[in-house]
Design a protein around this motif. Sequence first.
Motif, PDB file in Angstrom:
ATOM      1  N   HIS A  20      63.153  49.309  81.561  1.00 39.37           N
ATOM      2  CA  HIS A  20      63.476  50.650  82.057  1.00 39.37           C
ATOM      3  C   HIS A  20      64.116  50.557  83.441  1.00 39.37           C
ATOM      4  O   HIS A  20      63.802  49.660  84.227  1.00 39.37           O
ATOM      5  N   THR A  21      64.998  51.503  83.703  1.00 37.24           N
ATOM      6  CA  THR A  21      65.601  51.616  85.033  1.00 37.24           C
ATOM      7  C   THR A  21      65.469  53.067  85.491  1.00 37.24           C
ATOM      8  O   THR A  21      64.796  53.870  84.852  1.00 37.24           O
ATOM      9  N   HIS A  22      66.145  53.395  86.586  1.00 37.17           N
ATOM     10  CA  HIS A  22      66.036  54.741  87.146  1.00 37.17           C
ATOM     11  C   HIS A  22      66.589  55.814  86.219  1.00 37.17           C
ATOM     12  O   HIS A  22      66.431  57.010  86.495  1.00 37.17           O
ATOM     13  N   TRP A  23      67.185  55.421  85.086  1.00 39.19           N
ATOM     14  CA  TRP A  23      67.627  56.416  84.102  1.00 39.19           C
ATOM     15  C   TRP A  23      66.469  56.883  83.233  1.00 39.19           C
ATOM     16  O   TRP A  23      66.644  57.820  82.438  1.00 39.19           O
ATOM     17  N   SER A  24      65.304  56.247  83.348  1.00 40.41           N
ATOM     18  CA  SER A  24      64.090  56.737  82.691  1.00 40.41           C
ATOM     19  C   SER A  24      63.342  57.652  83.641  1.00 40.41           C
ATOM     20  O   SER A  24      63.249  57.375  84.850  1.00 40.41           O
ATOM     21  N   TRP A  25      62.759  58.699  83.120  1.00 39.82           N
ATOM     22  CA  TRP A  25      62.142  59.746  83.947  1.00 39.82           C
ATOM     23  C   TRP A  25      60.948  59.243  84.761  1.00 39.82           C
ATOM     24  O   TRP A  25      60.610  59.834  85.781  1.00 39.82           O
ATOM     25  N   ASP A  26      60.328  58.143  84.343  1.00 37.36           N
ATOM     26  CA  ASP A  26      59.124  57.660  85.027  1.00 37.36           C
ATOM     27  C   ASP A  26      59.371  56.420  85.881  1.00 37.36           C
ATOM     28  O   ASP A  26      58.432  55.715  86.242  1.00 37.36           O
ATOM     29  N   PHE A 245      60.232  40.411  72.171  1.00 39.07           N
ATOM     30  CA  PHE A 245      59.561  40.291  73.462  1.00 39.07           C
ATOM     31  C   PHE A 245      60.061  41.393  74.391  1.00 39.07           C
ATOM     32  O   PHE A 245      61.269  41.606  74.515  1.00 39.07           O
ATOM     33  N   GLY A 246      59.120  42.089  75.042  1.00 37.34           N
ATOM     34  CA  GLY A 246      59.510  43.153  75.953  1.00 37.34           C
ATOM     35  C   GLY A 246      58.609  43.212  77.159  1.00 37.34           C
ATOM     36  O   GLY A 246      57.383  43.250  77.033  1.00 37.34           O
ATOM     37  N   SER A 247      59.199  43.202  78.346  1.00 37.35           N
ATOM     38  CA  SER A 247      58.407  43.279  79.573  1.00 37.35           C
ATOM     39  C   SER A 247      57.918  44.694  79.842  1.00 37.35           C
ATOM     40  O   SER A 247      56.954  44.876  80.582  1.00 37.35           O
ATOM     41  N   ASP A 248      58.602  45.696  79.247  1.00 41.73           N
ATOM     42  CA  ASP A 248      58.300  47.095  79.566  1.00 41.73           C
ATOM     43  C   ASP A 248      58.418  47.316  81.080  1.00 41.73           C
ATOM     44  O   ASP A 248      57.669  48.098  81.670  1.00 41.73           O
ATOM     45  N   ALA A 249      59.353  46.613  81.687  1.00 43.87           N
ATOM     46  CA  ALA A 249      59.513  46.655  83.146  1.00 43.87           C
ATOM     47  C   ALA A 249      59.938  48.038  83.611  1.00 43.87           C
ATOM     48  O   ALA A 249      60.865  48.629  83.060  1.00 43.87           O
ATOM     49  N   HIS A 250      59.252  48.535  84.632  1.00 42.92           N
ATOM     50  CA  HIS A 250      59.653  49.749  85.333  1.00 42.92           C
ATOM     51  C   HIS A 250      60.032  49.423  86.776  1.00 42.92           C
ATOM     52  O   HIS A 250      60.221  50.321  87.591  1.00 42.92           O
ATOM     53  N   ALA A 251      60.148  48.129  87.051  1.00 42.96           N
ATOM     54  CA  ALA A 251      60.627  47.621  88.337  1.00 42.96           C
ATOM     55  C   ALA A 251      61.375  46.323  88.053  1.00 42.96           C
ATOM     56  O   ALA A 251      60.955  45.551  87.173  1.00 42.96           O
TER      57      ALA A 251
END
Length: 283
Positions: A20-26, A245-251
């Motif tokens: 995820h990047t800043h285009w995701s609401w959270d 594989f997914g980090s689910d990264a929000h940073a």
Amino acid sequence: MENPQAMAHQGQLPADNHVHTHWSWDTPDSSTMRRACEQAIAQGLPAIAFTEHLDFTIWQDDDRATTDGLVDRHPAHQLPIDVEGYVAELAECRERFPGLRIWSGVETGEPHLFAASIARHLRDSPVDRVLGSLHSLSDRGRLVGVGRLLHVDADATMRRYLGEMVGMIESSDVFQVLAHVDFPRRYWPGGSHRYVEKDYEEEYRAVFRALAGTGRALEINTSSPLASADQVRWFHEAGGEAVSFGSDAHAPTAVGQKFDLAVAVAEAAGFRPGRDRFDFWRR
């Protein structure tokens, strides 16, 4: 006999299919695609997928959410994706980082409830990767975040969650990868260390049978807590064909996090590198 292609890729970390990047609401404004790509390269990843949250607080008459009598979502912090901005930044990163494969994507929340809304979005803005997630359950006419429901009755909520996931798999074919199958564990009352996975083995196995029957991939999500080897093995025993594989990264710093451990989990469960370094891992 070992697959010679798989042997050639031993030691190569897989693609990160859930970022995820800043285009995701959270996700904060500081989480840019450029910084995420730089982290992926530093980690030695071959590819990255920007799978922004596609959630709905307003839905269409032809969505199942309407048919089911759902009137709103709680909490309702979700915002739509700025597709124009997302696509522009994606193109910029593809030009800047030619050695990194960069995929577009969405993480669809409750896709079985919003098939019509999702179809409209993807018709206008097609993507490379579509993840399916379950974050909320219905409660007295509202969609309520599962973390809130856990504090009412954790055991009943977890069993209901996994049962709903079976229904989601069976009634939605829009997603390619089932994301974070035990998402509620992150919010378990008293801490995730108190969660006993074995208590829900029967429900997990039902999910994995349903998913394996569709030929779609199970995500090994490396956002804490990491899925167990037992859980991935249950999927393998159900006939599951592939894992993602997914980090689910929000940073950006979380891109590719714990992938060395995730690879060990996949290998212990019987999965190996796929056809090439960009592929899912397969049985």
